[in-house]
Motif scaffolding. Structure first.
Motif, PDB file in Angstrom:
ATOM      1  N   ARG A 205      36.303  41.749  47.689  1.00 61.47           N
ATOM      2  CA  ARG A 205      36.974  40.941  48.058  1.00 61.47           C
ATOM      3  C   ARG A 205      38.131  42.909  47.803  1.00 61.47           C
ATOM      4  O   ARG A 205      38.152  43.120  46.863  1.00 61.47           O
ATOM      5  CB  ARG A 205      38.222  40.585  47.328  1.00 61.47           C
ATOM      6  CG  ARG A 205      37.090  39.080  47.603  1.00 61.47           C
ATOM      7  CD  ARG A 205      37.850  38.267  46.655  1.00 61.47           C
ATOM      8  NE  ARG A 205      38.956  37.102  46.835  1.00 61.47           N
ATOM      9  CZ  ARG A 205      39.431  36.655  48.122  1.00 61.47           C
ATOM     10  NH1 ARG A 205      38.266  35.906  48.416  1.00 61.47           N
ATOM     11  NH2 ARG A 205      40.356  35.903  48.351  1.00 61.47           N
TER      12      ARG A 205
ATOM     13  N   GLN B 252      39.847  36.396  36.554  1.00 57.73           N
ATOM     14  CA  GLN B 252      40.411  38.250  36.552  1.00 57.73           C
ATOM     15  C   GLN B 252      41.417  38.514  36.867  1.00 57.73           C
ATOM     16  O   GLN B 252      42.474  39.721  36.546  1.00 57.73           O
ATOM     17  CB  GLN B 252      39.356  38.811  37.180  1.00 57.73           C
ATOM     18  CG  GLN B 252      37.730  38.532  36.697  1.00 57.73           C
ATOM     19  CD  GLN B 252      37.566  38.763  35.028  1.00 57.73           C
ATOM     20  OE1 GLN B 252      38.128  39.265  34.563  1.00 57.73           O
ATOM     21  NE2 GLN B 252      35.665  38.794  34.701  1.00 57.73           N
ATOM     22  N   GLN B 253      41.081  37.401  37.425  1.00 57.58           N
ATOM     23  CA  GLN B 253      43.601  37.954  38.300  1.00 57.58           C
ATOM     24  C   GLN B 253      43.547  39.486  38.427  1.00 57.58           C
ATOM     25  O   GLN B 253      44.364  40.189  37.939  1.00 57.58           O
ATOM     26  CB  GLN B 253      44.416  36.867  38.042  1.00 57.58           C
ATOM     27  CG  GLN B 253      44.656  36.244  37.471  1.00 57.58           C
ATOM     28  CD  GLN B 253      45.044  34.934  38.176  1.00 57.58           C
ATOM     29  OE1 GLN B 253      46.491  35.019  38.605  1.00 57.58           O
ATOM     30  NE2 GLN B 253      44.316  34.289  38.753  1.00 57.58           N
ATOM     31  N   CYS B 254      43.016  40.300  39.622  1.00 59.91           N
ATOM     32  CA  CYS B 254      42.687  41.735  39.485  1.00 59.91           C
ATOM     33  C   CYS B 254      43.595  42.102  40.399  1.00 59.91           C
ATOM     34  O   CYS B 254      44.272  40.976  41.615  1.00 59.91           O
ATOM     35  CB  CYS B 254      41.194  42.317  40.698  1.00 59.91           C
ATOM     36  SG  CYS B 254      39.798  41.499  39.674  1.00 59.91           S
TER      37      CYS B 254
ATOM     38  N   GLY C 227      38.357  45.030  44.297  1.00 60.10           N
ATOM     39  CA  GLY C 227      38.490  43.711  43.108  1.00 60.10           C
ATOM     40  C   GLY C 227      37.263  44.095  42.014  1.00 60.10           C
ATOM     41  O   GLY C 227      36.058  44.784  42.889  1.00 60.10           O
ATOM     42  N   ARG C 228      37.120  43.871  41.448  1.00 64.21           N
ATOM     43  CA  ARG C 228      36.188  43.771  40.106  1.00 64.21           C
ATOM     44  C   ARG C 228      34.802  43.691  40.547  1.00 64.21           C
ATOM     45  O   ARG C 228      33.777  43.567  40.491  1.00 64.21           O
ATOM     46  CB  ARG C 228      36.413  43.860  38.659  1.00 64.21           C
ATOM     47  CG  ARG C 228      36.940  42.099  38.331  1.00 64.21           C
ATOM     48  CD  ARG C 228      36.887  41.598  36.986  1.00 64.21           C
ATOM     49  NE  ARG C 228      35.927  42.180  36.611  1.00 64.21           N
ATOM     50  CZ  ARG C 228      35.780  42.610  35.255  1.00 64.21           C
ATOM     51  NH1 ARG C 228      37.113  43.114  34.494  1.00 64.21           N
ATOM     52  NH2 ARG C 228      35.080  42.919  34.342  1.00 64.21           N
ATOM     53  N   CYS C 229      35.254  42.013  41.270  1.00 63.03           N
ATOM     54  CA  CYS C 229      33.745  41.588  41.965  1.00 63.03           C
ATOM     55  C   CYS C 229      33.480  42.724  43.293  1.00 63.03           C
ATOM     56  O   CYS C 229      32.369  42.259  43.708  1.00 63.03           O
ATOM     57  CB  CYS C 229      33.768  39.837  42.330  1.00 63.03           C
ATOM     58  SG  CYS C 229      35.167  40.152  43.801  1.00 63.03           S
TER      59      CYS C 229
ATOM     60  N   CYS D  40      44.943  38.926  43.679  1.00 63.51           N
ATOM     61  CA  CYS D  40      44.022  38.083  43.570  1.00 63.51           C
ATOM     62  C   CYS D  40      44.255  36.887  42.861  1.00 63.51           C
ATOM     63  O   CYS D  40      43.729  37.192  41.427  1.00 63.51           O
ATOM     64  CB  CYS D  40      42.183  38.824  44.061  1.00 63.51           C
ATOM     65  SG  CYS D  40      41.146  37.466  44.553  1.00 63.51           S
TER      66      CYS D  40
ATOM     67  N   LEU E 169      41.793  34.264  42.462  1.00 67.97           N
ATOM     68  CA  LEU E 169      40.990  33.662  43.160  1.00 67.97           C
ATOM     69  C   LEU E 169      40.656  33.126  41.696  1.00 67.97           C
ATOM     70  O   LEU E 169      39.424  31.598  41.867  1.00 67.97           O
ATOM     71  CB  LEU E 169      39.832  33.843  44.213  1.00 67.97           C
ATOM     72  CG  LEU E 169      38.321  33.087  44.351  1.00 67.97           C
ATOM     73  CD1 LEU E 169      38.814  31.290  44.711  1.00 67.97           C
ATOM     74  CD2 LEU E 169      37.734  34.342  45.587  1.00 67.97           C
ATOM     75  N   CYS E 170      40.053  34.041  40.966  1.00 67.21           N
ATOM     76  CA  CYS E 170      39.241  34.199  40.108  1.00 67.21           C
ATOM     77  C   CYS E 170      40.278  34.437  38.775  1.00 67.21           C
ATOM     78  O   CYS E 170      40.899  34.585  38.780  1.00 67.21           O
ATOM     79  CB  CYS E 170      37.908  34.176  40.327  1.00 67.21           C
ATOM     80  SG  CYS E 170      37.590  35.863  38.840  1.00 67.21           S
TER      81      CYS E 170
ATOM     82  N   ASN F  55      32.123  38.095  39.528  1.00 72.01           N
ATOM     83  CA  ASN F  55      33.095  38.607  38.967  1.00 72.01           C
ATOM     84  C   ASN F  55      33.084  38.366  37.310  1.00 72.01           C
ATOM     85  O   ASN F  55      34.122  38.534  37.025  1.00 72.01           O
ATOM     86  CB  ASN F  55      34.300  37.269  39.277  1.00 72.01           C
ATOM     87  CG  ASN F  55      33.751  35.885  39.180  1.00 72.01           C
ATOM     88  OD1 ASN F  55      32.491  35.454  39.035  1.00 72.01           O
ATOM     89  ND2 ASN F  55      34.319  35.211  39.682  1.00 72.01           N
TER      90      ASN F  55
ATOM     91  N   ILE G 158      33.838  34.350  44.874  1.00 71.89           N
ATOM     92  CA  ILE G 158      33.693  34.797  45.403  1.00 71.89           C
ATOM     93  C   ILE G 158      33.712  35.242  46.900  1.00 71.89           C
ATOM     94  O   ILE G 158      34.563  36.605  47.028  1.00 71.89           O
ATOM     95  CB  ILE G 158      33.385  36.639  44.533  1.00 71.89           C
ATOM     96  CG1 ILE G 158      32.794  36.645  45.530  1.00 71.89           C
ATOM     97  CG2 ILE G 158      33.763  36.134  43.278  1.00 71.89           C
ATOM     98  CD1 ILE G 158      31.326  37.918  44.578  1.00 71.89           C
TER      99      ILE G 158
HETATM  100  S1  SF4 Z   1      37.128  39.663  40.510  1.00 69.01           S
HETATM  101 FE1  SF4 Z   1      37.011  38.636  42.710  1.00 69.01          FE
HETATM  102  S2  SF4 Z   1      37.876  37.103  43.223  1.00 69.01           S
HETATM  103 FE2  SF4 Z   1      37.897  37.373  40.604  1.00 69.01          FE
HETATM  104  S3  SF4 Z   1      40.293  38.200  41.162  1.00 69.01           S
HETATM  105 FE3  SF4 Z   1      39.130  39.876  40.991  1.00 69.01          FE
HETATM  106  S4  SF4 Z   1      39.360  40.334  43.205  1.00 69.01           S
HETATM  107 FE4  SF4 Z   1      39.633  38.034  43.311  1.00 69.01          FE
END
Ligand code: SF4
Length: 345
Positions: A42, A27-29, A37-39, A22, A24-25, A88, A144
């Motif tokens: 997603r 964290q680049q999960c 993802g950690r949020c 991902c 988007l943020c 996130n 997110i």
């Molecule tokens: S925390 Fe959520 S928005 Fe951020 S990279 Fe991980 S999955 Fe994507």
């Protein structure tokens, strides 16, 4: 948390095999097939990334825009405010953790929040029907649910409504222009002007938040900044002076700063609430550093009013979450004609 309907996510690519990354943020999960993802918002299903929260509105209220807080954006107007679950960052002091901690809501014995699907058009229609000139993405971290934010914001602009993000600013620099394409204003949490604080208390980092603030100003998004002052962690006047100096030099002296009082919550129950004297000392430091509009929040205070930076007249007088009166005409102080920074109509 019961699995909501999945919606295709944007801002990702394949990592390896069926794992996805991902983007988007910061964290680049990397998310394996079947994982999230950690949020918590997603998820990878079948080698593709999906949003678990698109249109899944958990909190929906009509608030005064002052409660976001935004003090220089359409003052005295209501704003339809919507949020879902997940975040996130993982701030130990989260003041809204029942919505931010999506994965903790999966725990046995925890009541899941009530969700309802609200399409972008339905949300915009509801705002228009309630005579709200703007819509806020708030309560949890709106980044997110970027796909929903973008769709609602486009609908809102088509209907002549404005849009607001209440955000931690933790978003990848390269996606900001797309996600904020139809966003008019933002209140950005700057949790501390200290990378170590972000790492130890929030599982994040400071640099991306500063980059977001600069990018939003460059885009012409009206921004206001909020810092929650936590006793012993980020509440020294010296730290505030450094933060305010950065804001002055990188964002401009007209960016409003809201200094907010902490109360013990979530995983930070061992510290006292912030004292009014501490908030006042930090406000004085921020003003001495050159910021023109510094407000106090989350406590009974006389530092809610906006004063003209030239003649010092009170041009917006506020009570808790509402406006008593304004003396701004066409964006200028009615007393001396000085322009007051903000979006006034
Ligand atoms: S925390 Fe959520 S928005 Fe951020 S990279 Fe991980 S999955 Fe994507």
């Amino acid at each position: 948390m019961a699995m909501p309907e999945l919606h295709p996510a944007r801002f990702w690519d394949t990592a390896s095999g069926t794992s996805v990354r991902c983007r988007l943020c910061p964290q680049q999960c990397e998310v394996p097939d079947g994982g999230s993802g950690r949020c918590g918002a997603r998820a990878n299903r079948g080698g593709r990334l999906w949003s678990r929260v698109y249109g899944n509105v958990v909190a929906l209220h009509m608030d005064p825009v002052e409660k976001k807080p935004l003090y220089h954006f359409l003052p005295g107007t209501p704003i339809l405010s919507a949020g879902t679950v997940g975040c996130n960052l993982r701030c130990l002091f989260c003041q809204n953790w029942s919505l931010s901690r999506a994965e903790e809501l999966d725990a046995p014995g925890v009541d899941a929040p009530v969700r309802r699907f609200v399409s972008p058009k339905s949300l915009v229609d509801a705002a228009a029907a309630a005579n709200c000139p703007s819509i806020a993405f708030t309560y949890n971290e709106p980044t997110i649910q970027a796909e929903y934010v973008m769709d609602v914001a486009a609908e809102a602009h088509a209907a002549g409504l404005r849009t607001v993000m209440v955000t931690n600013g933790y978003i990848t620099r390269t996606v900001i222009d797309e996600v904020y394409r139809d966003i008019d204003a933002a209140n950005v949490d700057l949790k501390a002007f200290d990378d170590g604080f972000y790492r130890s208390e929030c599982e994040g980092s400071l640099g991306p938040v500063l980059a977001t603030l600069e990018a939003l100003v460059a885009r012409g998004v009206w921004i206001e900044v909020t810092t929650l002052l936590i006793p012993g962690l980020n509440d020294s006047p010296e730290a505030m002076r450094a933060e305010a100096t950065w804001i002055r030099d990188h964002l401009g002296p007209d960016v409003p700063l809201h200094l907010s009082a902490f109360h013990p919550d979530h995983r930070m129950l061992d510290r006292p609430p912030t004292s009014p004297a501490t908030i006042r000392a930090c406000r004085d430091a921020a003003r001495e550093a050159g910021l023109r509009y510094v407000y106090e929040g989350n406590l009974d205070t006389d530092a809610r009013d906006t004063h003209c930076p030239s003649c010092n007249a009170a041009v917006v007088r506020r009570t808790w979450g509402s406006v008593r009166d304004t003396a701004i005409r066409d964006g200028r102080c009615e007393h001396c004609g000085t322009a007051i920074a903000g979006v006034w109509s």
